[in-house]
Design a protein around this motif. Structure first.
Motif, PDB file in Angstrom:
ATOM      1  N   PHE B 218       0.851  -1.203   0.000  1.00  0.00           N
ATOM      2  CA  PHE B 218       0.000   0.000   0.000  1.00  0.00           C
ATOM      3  C   PHE B 218       0.885   1.251   0.000  1.00  0.00           C
ATOM      4  O   PHE B 218       0.618   2.225  -0.702  1.00  0.00           O
ATOM      5  CB  PHE B 218      -0.902   0.038   1.242  1.00  0.00           C
ATOM      6  N   VAL B 221       2.283   1.970  -3.324  1.00  0.00           N
ATOM      7  CA  VAL B 221       1.265   2.558  -4.213  1.00  0.00           C
ATOM      8  C   VAL B 221       1.048   4.029  -3.860  1.00  0.00           C
ATOM      9  O   VAL B 221       0.942   4.881  -4.750  1.00  0.00           O
ATOM     10  CB  VAL B 221      -0.065   1.766  -4.111  1.00  0.00           C
ATOM     11  N   ILE B 222       1.011   4.325  -2.559  1.00  0.00           N
ATOM     12  CA  ILE B 222       0.849   5.724  -2.129  1.00  0.00           C
ATOM     13  C   ILE B 222       2.009   6.571  -2.664  1.00  0.00           C
ATOM     14  O   ILE B 222       1.817   7.655  -3.218  1.00  0.00           O
ATOM     15  CB  ILE B 222       0.771   5.815  -0.585  1.00  0.00           C
ATOM     16  N   ALA B 224       3.885   6.017  -5.223  1.00  0.00           N
ATOM     17  CA  ALA B 224       3.860   6.151  -6.683  1.00  0.00           C
ATOM     18  C   ALA B 224       2.758   7.117  -7.131  1.00  0.00           C
ATOM     19  O   ALA B 224       2.997   7.982  -7.975  1.00  0.00           O
ATOM     20  CB  ALA B 224       3.659   4.786  -7.325  1.00  0.00           C
ATOM     21  N   THR B 225       1.582   6.981  -6.547  1.00  0.00           N
ATOM     22  CA  THR B 225       0.461   7.790  -7.037  1.00  0.00           C
ATOM     23  C   THR B 225       0.549   9.236  -6.547  1.00  0.00           C
ATOM     24  O   THR B 225       0.214  10.156  -7.281  1.00  0.00           O
ATOM     25  CB  THR B 225      -0.894   7.204  -6.586  1.00  0.00           C
ATOM     26  N   LEU B 226       0.993   9.423  -5.322  1.00  0.00           N
ATOM     27  CA  LEU B 226       1.029  10.784  -4.771  1.00  0.00           C
ATOM     28  C   LEU B 226       2.412  11.417  -4.881  1.00  0.00           C
ATOM     29  O   LEU B 226       2.609  12.538  -4.409  1.00  0.00           O
ATOM     30  CB  LEU B 226       0.574  10.764  -3.305  1.00  0.00           C
ATOM     31  N   GLN B 227       3.357  10.670  -5.450  1.00  0.00           N
ATOM     32  CA  GLN B 227       4.732  11.158  -5.640  1.00  0.00           C
ATOM     33  C   GLN B 227       5.308  11.722  -4.341  1.00  0.00           C
ATOM     34  O   GLN B 227       5.683  12.895  -4.255  1.00  0.00           O
ATOM     35  CB  GLN B 227       4.770  12.177  -6.765  1.00  0.00           C
TER      36      GLN B 227
END
Lengths: 293, 291
Positions: B218, B221-222, B224-227
């Protein structure tokens, strides 16, 4: 005389393999299993595993709403999505979801002391294995494919016309199709392995953990050993390659000797069928021993 | 049902001291664990890296090896310092995690699924003592995998080193002890809480395994998505490495951007408190049966 004999001849499905009956039984088993375990509290964590990325892909709509949406950003997001597919969805989310769902199909009934009911019904045990396997696959595939579809929509929807052009006039739609295929194949492959493990081991979690280690280290093993892993076949299908800037990422995303997509799909399906055949063989010898579970 | 026989008498034997009652659970748990040959084999396997690290100390202090290295004019220098102990504790913390996954569900999940908790708690025995008894099992086992062999290696190096070594490296005793204890406490509390909430042993084992691995996914993913890099706060193993390296006065070079060790401490504290709350909520002397 001969007319009389032909009059009492049993129907064809009684003498040969009753395929129609087996298909009907499998259908009933799948429906029963789906009704029993798709929307239960116990399956909450499968939804959590699948939909957390979906939630996180929604956050940039709010957080990064004022950032420019250009081709470079779209390219960057495509890479990020590919990385999340390879590292999160396939390696972690799908793996653990399959571990939970497929090991529970038989081991769960053993723990809840209800396995003797399906065993006492006039259904071949092989049919039982295939029915339960298809039900598990339907659960995992549907949940994860909805999540991938949603994530894909959220990712490219933020880019407006640029995203729409990438999806419908560019390679986007093809990539989405491949991702959905990867999820389906991954669920079948992992599912078959975990179903087999649950029929061999009383506690399938320990071999499941070893299987995770196996899936991690196979890129550094000889080619013929790599064929015994699920991710080996999936690696050859990824439409976007992820740049590896660390050892671990490199280990997960390295692509060994190239094989065609058709061979990779056929290879994984063959692997799944072989493991399922082993499970069918194994279930014939399974004895219920509730006392030791 | 009426009870006619009233021949009950109080227990006249010597009572176990109040402070040591929790160790009754520990004693019986150890007896059950070591009755399994598989567990014994696994425990020994977890200690095998200690032999490897001890072998390195012998080699590093061997005058023959030093002579060969100088003859070969090799740039390789064998020495035992902070890097050696951080590597050792990193390896052993992984084994400690596997050991916890194996042991913890057998400690708690069985009691809950078989309705044994009311029997324990109907005696002069509190919930805290119950948790302490179970915790002691993990504490002792994990100590034998982490700080006890680490200290043994430290003193082995001190004994074999020709130059006075212990004086300049004595400060490492502290980090070895407290970093190991931090990991033991976190592992034990999270595993006990997970086992308490999951009824079946098999599921509990998988759940403990997943509780440590899935949040790290998780987190990725955080990130990667929120940079950002704060998603790593969900990766407990990474946080332990940050604390470990900070304890040994070196910086963790696993990734470019690291989490500050104060944040790692905060997260550890939060997870521990949350685990205690979950244990508190689950361990009760009664059970509500629905349906």
């Amino acid at each position: 005389m001969s007319d009389g004999a032909s009059a009492v001849r049993p129907p064809a499905e009684w003498t040969g393999p009753p395929w129609r009956l087996w298909v009907r039984q499998i259908g009933i088993l799948v429906r029963h299993e789906l009704r029993r375990s798709l929307f239960t509290r116990r399956r909450f964590w499968v939804f959590l595993l699948a939909f957390v990325p979906l939630l996180l892909f929604g956050v940039p709509w709010v957080v990064h709403s004022r950032q420019p949406v250009d081709a470079a950003a779209l390219e960057n997001q495509t890479q990020i999505f590919a990385g999340i597919m390879q590292l999160y969805y396939v390696r972690l989310g799908l793996f653990f979801a399959c571990m939970g769902v497929f090991t529970w199909l038989f081991r769960g009934e053993m723990v809840e002391r209800t396995l003797h009911y399906p065993f006492l019904t006039p259904v071949r045990r092989e049919v039982l294995v295939i029915g339960k396997f298809l039900a598990g696959a339907a659960i995992v595939i549907s949940v994860f494919e909805i999540s991938v579809l949603g994530s894909f929509f959220l990712l490219y929807g933020r880019f407006g016309k640029l995203g729409s052009a990438y999806v419908f006039d560019g390679p986007g739609l093809g990539q989405l199709g491949v991702y959905l295929l990867i999820i389906a194949l991954g669920a079948l492959g992992y599912g078959a392995v975990f179903l087999g493990l649950s029929l061999v081991f009383r506690n399938p979690i320990v071999p499941g953990a070893l299987f995770l280690g196996w899936e991690t280290i196979t890129p550094v093993l000889p080619g013929w050993l790599q064929m015994l892993s699920v991710t080996f076949y999936l690696k050859h299908l990824y439409p976007v390659s992820v740049p590896s800037n660390s050892f671990l990422l490199g280990l997960f995303t390295v692509s060994t000797g190239p094989i065609s997509s058709a061979v990779a799909v056929a290879g994984l399906l063959g692997f799944t069928v072989a493991v399922l055949a082993f499970s069918c063989y194994r279930i014939r010898r399974t004895e219920i021993t509730y006392s030791v579970d | 049902m009426a009870v006619y026989k009233r021949h009950y008498e109080p227990f006249h034997g010597r009572l176990t001291q109040r402070w040591s009652r929790c160790f009754v659970l520990t004693r019986f748990a150890f007896r059950d664990l070591f009755a399994s040959r598989f567990f014994l084999g696994f425990f020994i396997a977890c200690l095998l890296p200690v032999l490897g690290f001890a072998g390195y100390i012998f080699v590093a202090n061997s005058s023959l090896v030093h002579m060969l290295l100088s003859l070969a004019s090799a740039k390789l220098k064998l020495h035992v310092s902070t890097g050696f102990f951080t590597a050792f504790l990193q390896v052993q913390s992984s084994f400690a995690f596997l050991m916890t996954c194996w042991v913890c569900p057998t400690l708690v999940a069985g009691d809950l699924s078989n309705g044994a908790l009311p029997l324990f708690l109907s005696r002069p025995f509190s919930r805290a003592e119950y948790v302490a008894g179970k915790f002691a099992v993990l504490g002792v086992l994990l100590s034998f995998l982490t700080w006890i062999p680490a200290l043994a290696l430290l003193f082995l190096e001190a004994g074999l080193s020709s130059a006075p070594w212990l004086g300049s490296h004595r400060w490492m005793i502290g980090p070895i002890l407290w970093t190991s204890l931090v990991w033991i406490v976190l592992l034990s509390l999270v595993a006990l809480a997970t086992s308490a909430w999951v009824k079946w042993r098999i599921v509990a084992m998988g759940a403990i395994f997943a509780v440590f691995l899935i949040p790290s996914g998780f987190g990725a993913v955080i990130d990667a998505t929120l940079q950002t890099h704060w998603g790593r706060l969900l990766d407990l193993a990474y946080l332990f490495h940050v604390i470990l390296y900070a304890g040994f006065r070196t910086s963790y070079t696993g990734t470019e951007a690291t989490i500050p060790h104060s944040a790692a401490w905060g997260m550890f504290a939060l997870v521990s408190v949350l685990s205690l709350e979950l244990l508190q909520a689950r361990l009760r002397a009664f059970e509500v049966v629905r349906g």
